[in-house]
Design an enzyme around this catalytic site. Structure first.
Site, PDB file in Angstrom:
ATOM      1  N   GLY A  67       0.821  -1.208   0.000  1.00 14.14           N
ATOM      2  CA  GLY A  67       0.000   0.000   0.000  1.00 14.14           C
ATOM      3  C   GLY A  67       0.849   1.248   0.000  1.00 14.14           C
ATOM      4  CG  ASP A  68       2.731   5.041  -1.378  1.00 12.65           C
ATOM      5  OD1 ASP A  68       3.718   4.870  -0.631  1.00 12.65           O
ATOM      6  OD2 ASP A  68       2.452   6.135  -1.894  1.00 12.65           O
TER       7      ASP A  68
END
Length: 194
Positions: A67-68
């Site tokens: 994720g980011d």
């Protein structure tokens, strides 16, 4: 089934733990600048999704989640401030404004070799806070390593007027997006409960 979290984020791990998931946590070791160097004029969604996917692909595991997150405010995409001074500057810019937290999710399934990708955008209305509160918040160190220079689940909650979207997405990963990714591969989220 074992979920591997391709992240060192304590917030993402807490979201999963609260949802009954005890992931194997592995630092993806991705050079973020190098990972996005080949992108030409990416949208905010493309930018965070590219990073999330790079992180998921960098780690071995049965089921890997990368994720980011970044904050889009005044047309500028912002990551972690890293310093007290930058935190104060950003809060002076964002207090009283509406912004969008953009989070990319990538779920890699080793059994199929496929990856599920989804970007979630959450609208955030920041409170009109005092200079004293901004300085005090920056001094705690809490927001320095958080996208957008804030947390929802801790001291930063004082600085948020409202959110439009799932709270878990603001904290670090969207449980609804993860559920949809699991569905895509034919898994049930209860398969992850430990």
């Amino acid at each position: 089934m074992q979920l591997t979290l391709a992240s060192t984020s304590p917030a993402r791990e807490k979201v999963l733990n609260a949802a009954g998931v005890i992931p194997r946590k592995v630092s993806p070791g991705v050079d973020e600048e190098a990972a996005v160097a080949d992108l030409v004029n990416p949208t905010p969604a493309q930018y965070v999704q590219h990073l999330a996917t790079a992180k998921a692909r960098a780690v071995d595991g049965e089921l890997v989640l990368g994720g980011d997150s970044m904050l889009l405010i005044d047309g500028e995409l912002q990551g972690k401030p890293h310093t007290r001074e930058e935190t104060v500057r950003r809060w002076r810019q964002q207090r009283g404004k509406r912004a969008e937290l953009v989070t990319g999710h990538a779920l890699f399934d080793a059994a199929t070799g496929q990856i599920y990708e989804e970007v979630v955008a959450t609208q955030i209305q920041f409170a009109e806070v005092s200079e004293r509160a901004i300085e005090a918040y920056a001094a705690t160190g809490e927001p320095l390593e958080c996208a957008g220079a804030f947390t929802l689940e801790a001291l930063g909650g004082w600085f948020i007027e409202s959110i439009d979207g799932h709270p878990s997405a603001v904290i670090g990963l969207s449980l609804p997006a993860l559920r949809r990714g699991l569905d895509y591969f034919g898994y049930d989220f209860s398969d992850l409960w430990g």
